[in-house]
Write a protein that holds these residues in place. Structure first.
Motif, PDB file in Angstrom:
ATOM      1  N   MET A 123       0.833  -1.191   0.000  1.00 48.79           N
ATOM      2  CA  MET A 123       0.000   0.000   0.000  1.00 48.79           C
ATOM      3  C   MET A 123       0.874   1.249   0.000  1.00 48.79           C
ATOM      4  O   MET A 123       1.833   1.327   0.751  1.00 48.79           O
ATOM      5  CB  MET A 123      -0.896   0.011   1.243  1.00 48.79           C
ATOM      6  N   THR A 124       0.524   2.197  -0.852  1.00 41.56           N
ATOM      7  CA  THR A 124       1.281   3.433  -0.946  1.00 41.56           C
ATOM      8  C   THR A 124       0.493   4.570  -0.319  1.00 41.56           C
ATOM      9  O   THR A 124      -0.648   4.826  -0.703  1.00 41.56           O
ATOM     10  CB  THR A 124       1.544   3.774  -2.434  1.00 41.56           C
ATOM     11  N   MET A 125       1.112   5.256   0.654  1.00 43.09           N
ATOM     12  CA  MET A 125       0.480   6.378   1.339  1.00 43.09           C
ATOM     13  C   MET A 125       1.249   7.640   0.980  1.00 43.09           C
ATOM     14  O   MET A 125       2.469   7.661   1.046  1.00 43.09           O
ATOM     15  CB  MET A 125       0.529   6.144   2.858  1.00 43.09           C
ATOM     16  N   THR A 126       0.507   8.670   0.557  1.00 43.16           N
ATOM     17  CA  THR A 126       1.132   9.962   0.286  1.00 43.16           C
ATOM     18  C   THR A 126       0.256  11.068   0.875  1.00 43.16           C
ATOM     19  O   THR A 126      -0.953  10.907   1.009  1.00 43.16           O
ATOM     20  CB  THR A 126       1.310  10.218  -1.232  1.00 43.16           C
ATOM     21  N   ILE A 127       0.903  12.186   1.207  1.00 39.05           N
ATOM     22  CA  ILE A 127       0.198  13.365   1.709  1.00 39.05           C
ATOM     23  C   ILE A 127       0.489  14.509   0.759  1.00 39.05           C
ATOM     24  O   ILE A 127       1.641  14.719   0.369  1.00 39.05           O
ATOM     25  CB  ILE A 127       0.654  13.710   3.151  1.00 39.05           C
ATOM     26  N   LYS A 128      -0.561  15.229   0.352  1.00 38.45           N
ATOM     27  CA  LYS A 128      -0.427  16.329  -0.607  1.00 38.45           C
ATOM     28  C   LYS A 128      -1.209  17.534  -0.109  1.00 38.45           C
ATOM     29  O   LYS A 128      -2.342  17.403   0.363  1.00 38.45           O
ATOM     30  CB  LYS A 128      -0.974  15.864  -1.958  1.00 38.45           C
ATOM     31  N   LYS A 129      -0.603  18.712  -0.217  1.00 43.24           N
ATOM     32  CA  LYS A 129      -1.284  19.941   0.179  1.00 43.24           C
ATOM     33  C   LYS A 129      -2.449  20.212  -0.779  1.00 43.24           C
ATOM     34  O   LYS A 129      -2.328  20.070  -1.990  1.00 43.24           O
ATOM     35  CB  LYS A 129      -0.309  21.122   0.153  1.00 43.24           C
ATOM     36  N   CYS A 130      -3.584  20.621  -0.212  1.00 45.26           N
ATOM     37  CA  CYS A 130      -4.759  20.965  -1.018  1.00 45.26           C
ATOM     38  C   CYS A 130      -4.604  22.372  -1.578  1.00 45.26           C
ATOM     39  O   CYS A 130      -4.161  23.280  -0.877  1.00 45.26           O
ATOM     40  CB  CYS A 130      -6.025  20.942  -0.169  1.00 45.26           C
ATOM     41  N   MET A 131      -5.023  22.533  -2.801  1.00 49.00           N
ATOM     42  CA  MET A 131      -5.020  23.821  -3.466  1.00 49.00           C
ATOM     43  C   MET A 131      -6.451  24.168  -3.864  1.00 49.00           C
ATOM     44  O   MET A 131      -7.352  23.356  -3.739  1.00 49.00           O
ATOM     45  CB  MET A 131      -4.124  23.770  -4.706  1.00 49.00           C
ATOM     46  N   LEU A 132      -6.632  25.374  -4.370  1.00 51.70           N
ATOM     47  CA  LEU A 132      -7.967  25.821  -4.751  1.00 51.70           C
ATOM     48  C   LEU A 132      -8.638  24.886  -5.755  1.00 51.70           C
ATOM     49  O   LEU A 132      -9.855  24.650  -5.675  1.00 51.70           O
ATOM     50  CB  LEU A 132      -7.884  27.245  -5.315  1.00 51.70           C
ATOM     51  N   GLU A 133      -7.860  24.307  -6.641  1.00 54.83           N
ATOM     52  CA  GLU A 133      -8.451  23.393  -7.633  1.00 54.83           C
ATOM     53  C   GLU A 133      -8.963  22.090  -6.992  1.00 54.83           C
ATOM     54  O   GLU A 133      -9.677  21.319  -7.630  1.00 54.83           O
ATOM     55  CB  GLU A 133      -7.486  23.088  -8.784  1.00 54.83           C
ATOM     56  N   ASP A 134      -8.616  21.847  -5.729  1.00 52.47           N
ATOM     57  CA  ASP A 134      -9.084  20.663  -5.000  1.00 52.47           C
ATOM     58  C   ASP A 134     -10.380  20.932  -4.235  1.00 52.47           C
ATOM     59  O   ASP A 134     -10.836  20.082  -3.465  1.00 52.47           O
ATOM     60  CB  ASP A 134      -8.011  20.208  -3.997  1.00 52.47           C
ATOM     61  N   LEU A 135     -10.967  22.105  -4.434  1.00 50.96           N
ATOM     62  CA  LEU A 135     -12.119  22.548  -3.638  1.00 50.96           C
ATOM     63  C   LEU A 135     -13.247  21.520  -3.607  1.00 50.96           C
ATOM     64  O   LEU A 135     -13.746  21.168  -2.537  1.00 50.96           O
ATOM     65  CB  LEU A 135     -12.628  23.894  -4.179  1.00 50.96           C
ATOM     66  N   ARG A 136     -13.665  21.024  -4.755  1.00 50.14           N
ATOM     67  CA  ARG A 136     -14.806  20.093  -4.785  1.00 50.14           C
ATOM     68  C   ARG A 136     -14.452  18.754  -4.142  1.00 50.14           C
ATOM     69  O   ARG A 136     -15.278  18.147  -3.458  1.00 50.14           O
ATOM     70  CB  ARG A 136     -15.326  19.909  -6.209  1.00 50.14           C
ATOM     71  N   GLU A 137     -13.230  18.294  -4.337  1.00 47.95           N
ATOM     72  CA  GLU A 137     -12.787  17.049  -3.693  1.00 47.95           C
ATOM     73  C   GLU A 137     -12.739  17.238  -2.172  1.00 47.95           C
ATOM     74  O   GLU A 137     -13.110  16.350  -1.405  1.00 47.95           O
ATOM     75  CB  GLU A 137     -11.419  16.633  -4.226  1.00 47.95           C
ATOM     76  N   LEU A 138     -12.296  18.416  -1.735  1.00 52.73           N
ATOM     77  CA  LEU A 138     -12.246  18.719  -0.308  1.00 52.73           C
ATOM     78  C   LEU A 138     -13.666  18.727   0.269  1.00 52.73           C
ATOM     79  O   LEU A 138     -13.910  18.170   1.342  1.00 52.73           O
ATOM     80  CB  LEU A 138     -11.567  20.072  -0.065  1.00 52.73           C
ATOM     81  N   GLN A 139     -14.594  19.345  -0.440  1.00 54.14           N
ATOM     82  CA  GLN A 139     -15.981  19.357   0.032  1.00 54.14           C
ATOM     83  C   GLN A 139     -16.519  17.929   0.133  1.00 54.14           C
ATOM     84  O   GLN A 139     -17.140  17.557   1.133  1.00 54.14           O
ATOM     85  CB  GLN A 139     -16.862  20.181  -0.905  1.00 54.14           C
ATOM     86  N   LYS A 140     -16.252  17.136  -0.876  1.00 56.06           N
ATOM     87  CA  LYS A 140     -16.761  15.762  -0.918  1.00 56.06           C
ATOM     88  C   LYS A 140     -16.249  14.948   0.278  1.00 56.06           C
ATOM     89  O   LYS A 140     -17.024  14.304   0.992  1.00 56.06           O
ATOM     90  CB  LYS A 140     -16.339  15.113  -2.240  1.00 56.06           C
ATOM     91  N   ILE A 141     -14.942  14.981   0.523  1.00 54.49           N
ATOM     92  CA  ILE A 141     -14.398  14.186   1.626  1.00 54.49           C
ATOM     93  C   ILE A 141     -14.783  14.771   2.974  1.00 54.49           C
ATOM     94  O   ILE A 141     -14.994  14.038   3.938  1.00 54.49           O
ATOM     95  CB  ILE A 141     -12.877  13.965   1.506  1.00 54.49           C
ATOM     96  N   SER A 142     -14.931  16.087   3.059  1.00 55.23           N
ATOM     97  CA  SER A 142     -15.343  16.721   4.312  1.00 55.23           C
ATOM     98  C   SER A 142     -16.736  16.239   4.715  1.00 55.23           C
ATOM     99  O   SER A 142     -16.957  15.819   5.859  1.00 55.23           O
ATOM    100  CB  SER A 142     -15.349  18.246   4.173  1.00 55.23           C
ATOM    101  N   VAL A 143     -17.658  16.299   3.790  1.00 53.85           N
ATOM    102  CA  VAL A 143     -19.035  15.887   4.064  1.00 53.85           C
ATOM    103  C   VAL A 143     -19.088  14.389   4.368  1.00 53.85           C
ATOM    104  O   VAL A 143     -19.721  13.958   5.341  1.00 53.85           O
ATOM    105  CB  VAL A 143     -19.967  16.261   2.887  1.00 53.85           C
ATOM    106  N   GLU A 144     -18.394  13.598   3.553  1.00 52.52           N
ATOM    107  CA  GLU A 144     -18.426  12.141   3.725  1.00 52.52           C
ATOM    108  C   GLU A 144     -17.874  11.715   5.082  1.00 52.52           C
ATOM    109  O   GLU A 144     -18.498  10.945   5.815  1.00 52.52           O
ATOM    110  CB  GLU A 144     -17.630  11.461   2.612  1.00 52.52           C
ATOM    111  N   THR A 145     -16.699  12.222   5.440  1.00 54.30           N
ATOM    112  CA  THR A 145     -16.072  11.765   6.684  1.00 54.30           C
ATOM    113  C   THR A 145     -16.784  12.314   7.915  1.00 54.30           C
ATOM    114  O   THR A 145     -16.910  11.607   8.915  1.00 54.30           O
ATOM    115  CB  THR A 145     -14.571  12.126   6.724  1.00 54.30           C
ATOM    116  N   PHE A 146     -17.261  13.544   7.856  1.00 50.60           N
ATOM    117  CA  PHE A 146     -17.975  14.109   9.001  1.00 50.60           C
ATOM    118  C   PHE A 146     -19.272  13.337   9.227  1.00 50.60           C
ATOM    119  O   PHE A 146     -19.620  12.998  10.357  1.00 50.60           O
ATOM    120  CB  PHE A 146     -18.258  15.602   8.797  1.00 50.60           C
TER     121      PHE A 146
END
Length: 172
Positions: free
Chosen positions: A1-24
């Motif tokens: 399994m490969t784990m990576t961490i990446k800083k979110c940018m403005l273009e990640d906005l919709r993905e951030l919203q999706k994971i925020s709602v899902e995980t919360f």
């Protein structure tokens, strides 16, 4: 399994919203009314709100990926972006969330380590967070990582007032 961490940018906005709602939702839906949960989700995770948070120089978001899939995320705050006035010597971990299907793979630990790394790079004296008083697994995790309860504050799920424990770890 490969784990990576990446800083979110403005273009990640919709993905951030999706994971925020899902995980919360995954984390808190069983202990809260859908009315209170939905009111919180609409206020905290609407695109305009998340865009403002992403644009704030004192806040940073990071995605954690497991095998190229977004598995969770981290939000840290410094300076005036902190949800409590803890001073310039502090870094707040406002959010660490991992999708249920990716839990127990050490991703929360990796995200917390990322927050600690940022705090040390910025020469912070302490790192702190708020955790719901009924989230026993999270409290135990943070205690294991050297955090101690130093206070409490109100957290509103819709109009339902709940208590978050403030947990702090002093850095050397």
């Amino acid at each position: 399994m490969t784990m990576t961490i990446k800083k979110c940018m403005l273009e990640d906005l919709r993905e951030l919203q999706k994971i925020s709602v899902e995980t919360f939702t995954e984390t808190f839906k069983d202990q809260n009314s859908s009315e209170h949960l939905n009111a919180y989700l609409e206020r905290a995770y609407n695109l305009e709100q998340l865009e403002q948070e992403l644009a704030n120089r004192s806040s940073q978001f990071f995605f954690v990926y497991l095998n190229q899939e977004v598995a969770g995320y981290l939000k840290v705050n410094t300076n005036e972006a902190q949800s409590e006035a803890m001073g310039a010597g502090s870094l707040e971990v406002e959010r660490i969330y991992v999708k249920k299907k990716f839990q127990k793979h050490g991703l929360g630990k990796q995200l917390l380590n990322k927050a600690l790394e940022i705090a040390q790079e910025q020469k912070k004296k302490k790192i702190w967070l708020g955790v719901w008083e009924e989230n026993e697994n999270a409290i135990a995790f943070y205690q294991k990582k050297g955090f101690v309860q130093t206070g409490a504050h109100s957290f509103y799920m819709g109009d339902d007032e709940q208590v978050d424990l403030i947990m702090t770890r002093t850095l050397h």
